[in-house]
Enzyme design. Sequence first.
Site, PDB file in Angstrom:
ATOM      1  N   CYS A  84     -29.002 -83.358 -64.679  1.00 31.92           N
ATOM      2  CA  CYS A  84     -29.522 -82.705 -65.894  1.00 31.92           C
ATOM      3  C   CYS A  84     -30.716 -83.569 -66.365  1.00 31.92           C
ATOM      4  O   CYS A  84     -31.775 -83.535 -65.873  1.00 31.92           O
ATOM      5  CB  CYS A  84     -28.428 -82.588 -66.764  1.00 31.92           C
ATOM      6  SG  CYS A  84     -28.699 -81.688 -67.895  1.00 31.92           S
ATOM      7  N   HIS A 174     -24.472 -79.396 -63.446  1.00 30.17           N
ATOM      8  CA  HIS A 174     -23.651 -80.361 -63.626  1.00 30.17           C
ATOM      9  C   HIS A 174     -22.652 -80.069 -62.842  1.00 30.17           C
ATOM     10  O   HIS A 174     -21.960 -79.420 -63.028  1.00 30.17           O
ATOM     11  CB  HIS A 174     -23.172 -80.300 -65.353  1.00 30.17           C
ATOM     12  CG  HIS A 174     -23.924 -80.933 -66.477  1.00 30.17           C
ATOM     13  ND1 HIS A 174     -23.968 -82.184 -66.691  1.00 30.17           N
ATOM     14  CD2 HIS A 174     -24.744 -80.202 -67.127  1.00 30.17           C
ATOM     15  CE1 HIS A 174     -24.853 -82.283 -67.681  1.00 30.17           C
ATOM     16  NE2 HIS A 174     -25.338 -80.980 -68.218  1.00 30.17           N
ATOM     17  N   GLU A 176     -20.281 -82.170 -62.096  1.00 27.33           N
ATOM     18  CA  GLU A 176     -19.041 -82.979 -62.609  1.00 27.33           C
ATOM     19  C   GLU A 176     -17.956 -81.973 -63.280  1.00 27.33           C
ATOM     20  O   GLU A 176     -16.784 -82.339 -63.264  1.00 27.33           O
ATOM     21  CB  GLU A 176     -19.268 -84.049 -63.648  1.00 27.33           C
ATOM     22  CG  GLU A 176     -19.821 -83.916 -64.832  1.00 27.33           C
ATOM     23  CD  GLU A 176     -21.349 -83.882 -64.792  1.00 27.33           C
ATOM     24  OE1 GLU A 176     -21.966 -84.166 -66.054  1.00 27.33           O
ATOM     25  OE2 GLU A 176     -22.057 -83.298 -63.789  1.00 27.33           O
ATOM     26  N   VAL A 231       2.919 -97.649 -72.332  1.00 33.99           N
ATOM     27  CA  VAL A 231       2.588 -97.892 -70.923  1.00 33.99           C
ATOM     28  C   VAL A 231       1.766 -98.736 -70.612  1.00 33.99           C
ATOM     29  O   VAL A 231       1.743 -99.742 -69.826  1.00 33.99           O
ATOM     30  CB  VAL A 231       2.527 -96.386 -70.173  1.00 33.99           C
ATOM     31  CG1 VAL A 231       2.149 -96.393 -68.878  1.00 33.99           C
ATOM     32  CG2 VAL A 231       3.568 -95.223 -70.251  1.00 33.99           C
ATOM     33  N   SER A 234       2.741-102.260 -71.128  1.00 34.41           N
ATOM     34  CA  SER A 234       3.618-102.854 -70.494  1.00 34.41           C
ATOM     35  C   SER A 234       3.307-102.914 -69.026  1.00 34.41           C
ATOM     36  O   SER A 234       3.484-103.963 -68.271  1.00 34.41           O
ATOM     37  CB  SER A 234       4.862-101.683 -70.558  1.00 34.41           C
ATOM     38  OG  SER A 234       5.505-101.778 -71.703  1.00 34.41           O
TER      39      SER A 234
END
Length: 518
Positions: A84, A174, A176, A231, A234
């Site tokens: 783009c 695009h 993606e 998460v 940890s």
Amino acid sequence: MTTHPHTVLIIDFGSQVTQLIARRLREAGVYCEIVPFQSADEGFRRINPKAVILSGSPHSTVDIGSPRAPDAVFTAGIPVLGICYGEQTMCAQLGGKVEGGHHREFGRAFLEVEQDCALFDDVWAKGTRHQVWMSHGDRVTAIPPGFKVVGTSTGAPFAAIADEERKFYAVQFHPEVVHTPDGAKLLRNFVHKIAGIQGDWTMKAYREHAVEAIRKQVGKGKVICALSGGVDSSVAALLIHEAVGNQLTCILVDHGLMRKNEAADVVTMFREHYNLPLILVDASDRFISALEGESDPEKKRKTIGRLFIEVFEEEAKKLGGAEFLAQGTLYPDVIESVSFTGATSSTIKSHHNVGGLPERMNMQLVEPLRELFKDEVRVLGRELGLPDSFIGRHPFPGPGLAIRCPGGITREKLEILREADAIYLDEIRKAGLYDAIWQAFAVLLPVQTVGVMGDGRTYEFVCALRAVTSVDGMTADFYHYDMEFLGRAATRIINEVRGINRVVYDVTSKPPGTIEWE
């Protein structure tokens, strides 16, 4: 963190979907990093990439001072893909021409494949027609020397171009986004076939890479880890412990803004299942006293961040000093904290120390997860042996209930919110919905309404319930509950939590870069 030896550099010009490019490459097993155009020169030198992708942008190349790619990108002899705006600046910089203002093309379009090229190999053949997604107000009107047109659309006569000798490719659409159905395949062609990068970037490889980098950074120094029980922190703690062992001490700060029984549950879990040194610091009075009555969301975040730093400094001194502070910063934190479109760490992620610690704090940050998306952290957690029941826990932000209690904070309001949140999550688990939802929480709105309960009138708070689905935390959509569940959860909250007489459900989606609530 040291640079991965086979990295694709994505230069971000401010597109809201730049992170999706990174998602597609990582799904293809290729490591990549995003850098904003403002620091692209430094990023290019630091990373020494195997290939470069230029993102889209809200800017126009015809405007004076609009962003450009570093000239070194085009002289390094590596493959380059422009998307783009990336196509437009590539053409403008290499001798082509771009016109603006009267060539708008947004939404679904169809690409006519005019010639075969390596980007289309085994995906699109010459003479075929394929759906793509366009989002541009300017268009290329002349391509640079050495390029050929390989695809056109109704609104873009140069919708796809290629200079195969230099391995330069550019598309106006695009690839993606999911609305370009074959876009991920095109990106895989670029990194695998054109750039020659193997799809060998795995969590096992990342784990080995991260452990080596942590050891190199830390040496024989002491590390304290800001453990929250989530998460992210940890996984960071386990990874650092694997790298440096007992040089690590974890510190859980109970700031009084955690969910019901959260601190006790975290301590029990880590002491029973993991051999990590853990210190629990009860600083709830300190935090809540500093926040009480504060309604400005940015002041809340900065106050919490400042107090966290103070607590960690004090605990480091008790341990005889620590040279490093570890935290579970993720890639979305980094993306949202860098000045892509005017946002800065002071306004987006001010409760994270993404940009570094205060100068007075004689410590360095260790952030072994800052290159990962949320779902990738969970994969790494499994690689490290964390159970699925723990890996699937909903994210909980560092500022905790403070940002789920808009307006002035009081101890009473926090307790009301804590109880409502616990009931809400209990109902979600009972309904078997916990794993289908990425994040769910209650919010105590700064609104009180008159209600009739039994034979009396009440004047109490409104509670909002939120539940979203997501993959990596960069975008989210609200979860589509049935009314029976919402009625059941709302009834329990109103009946069991004194201080709430009305419950509403938030159906707001989260576009890229949007903060959680306030």
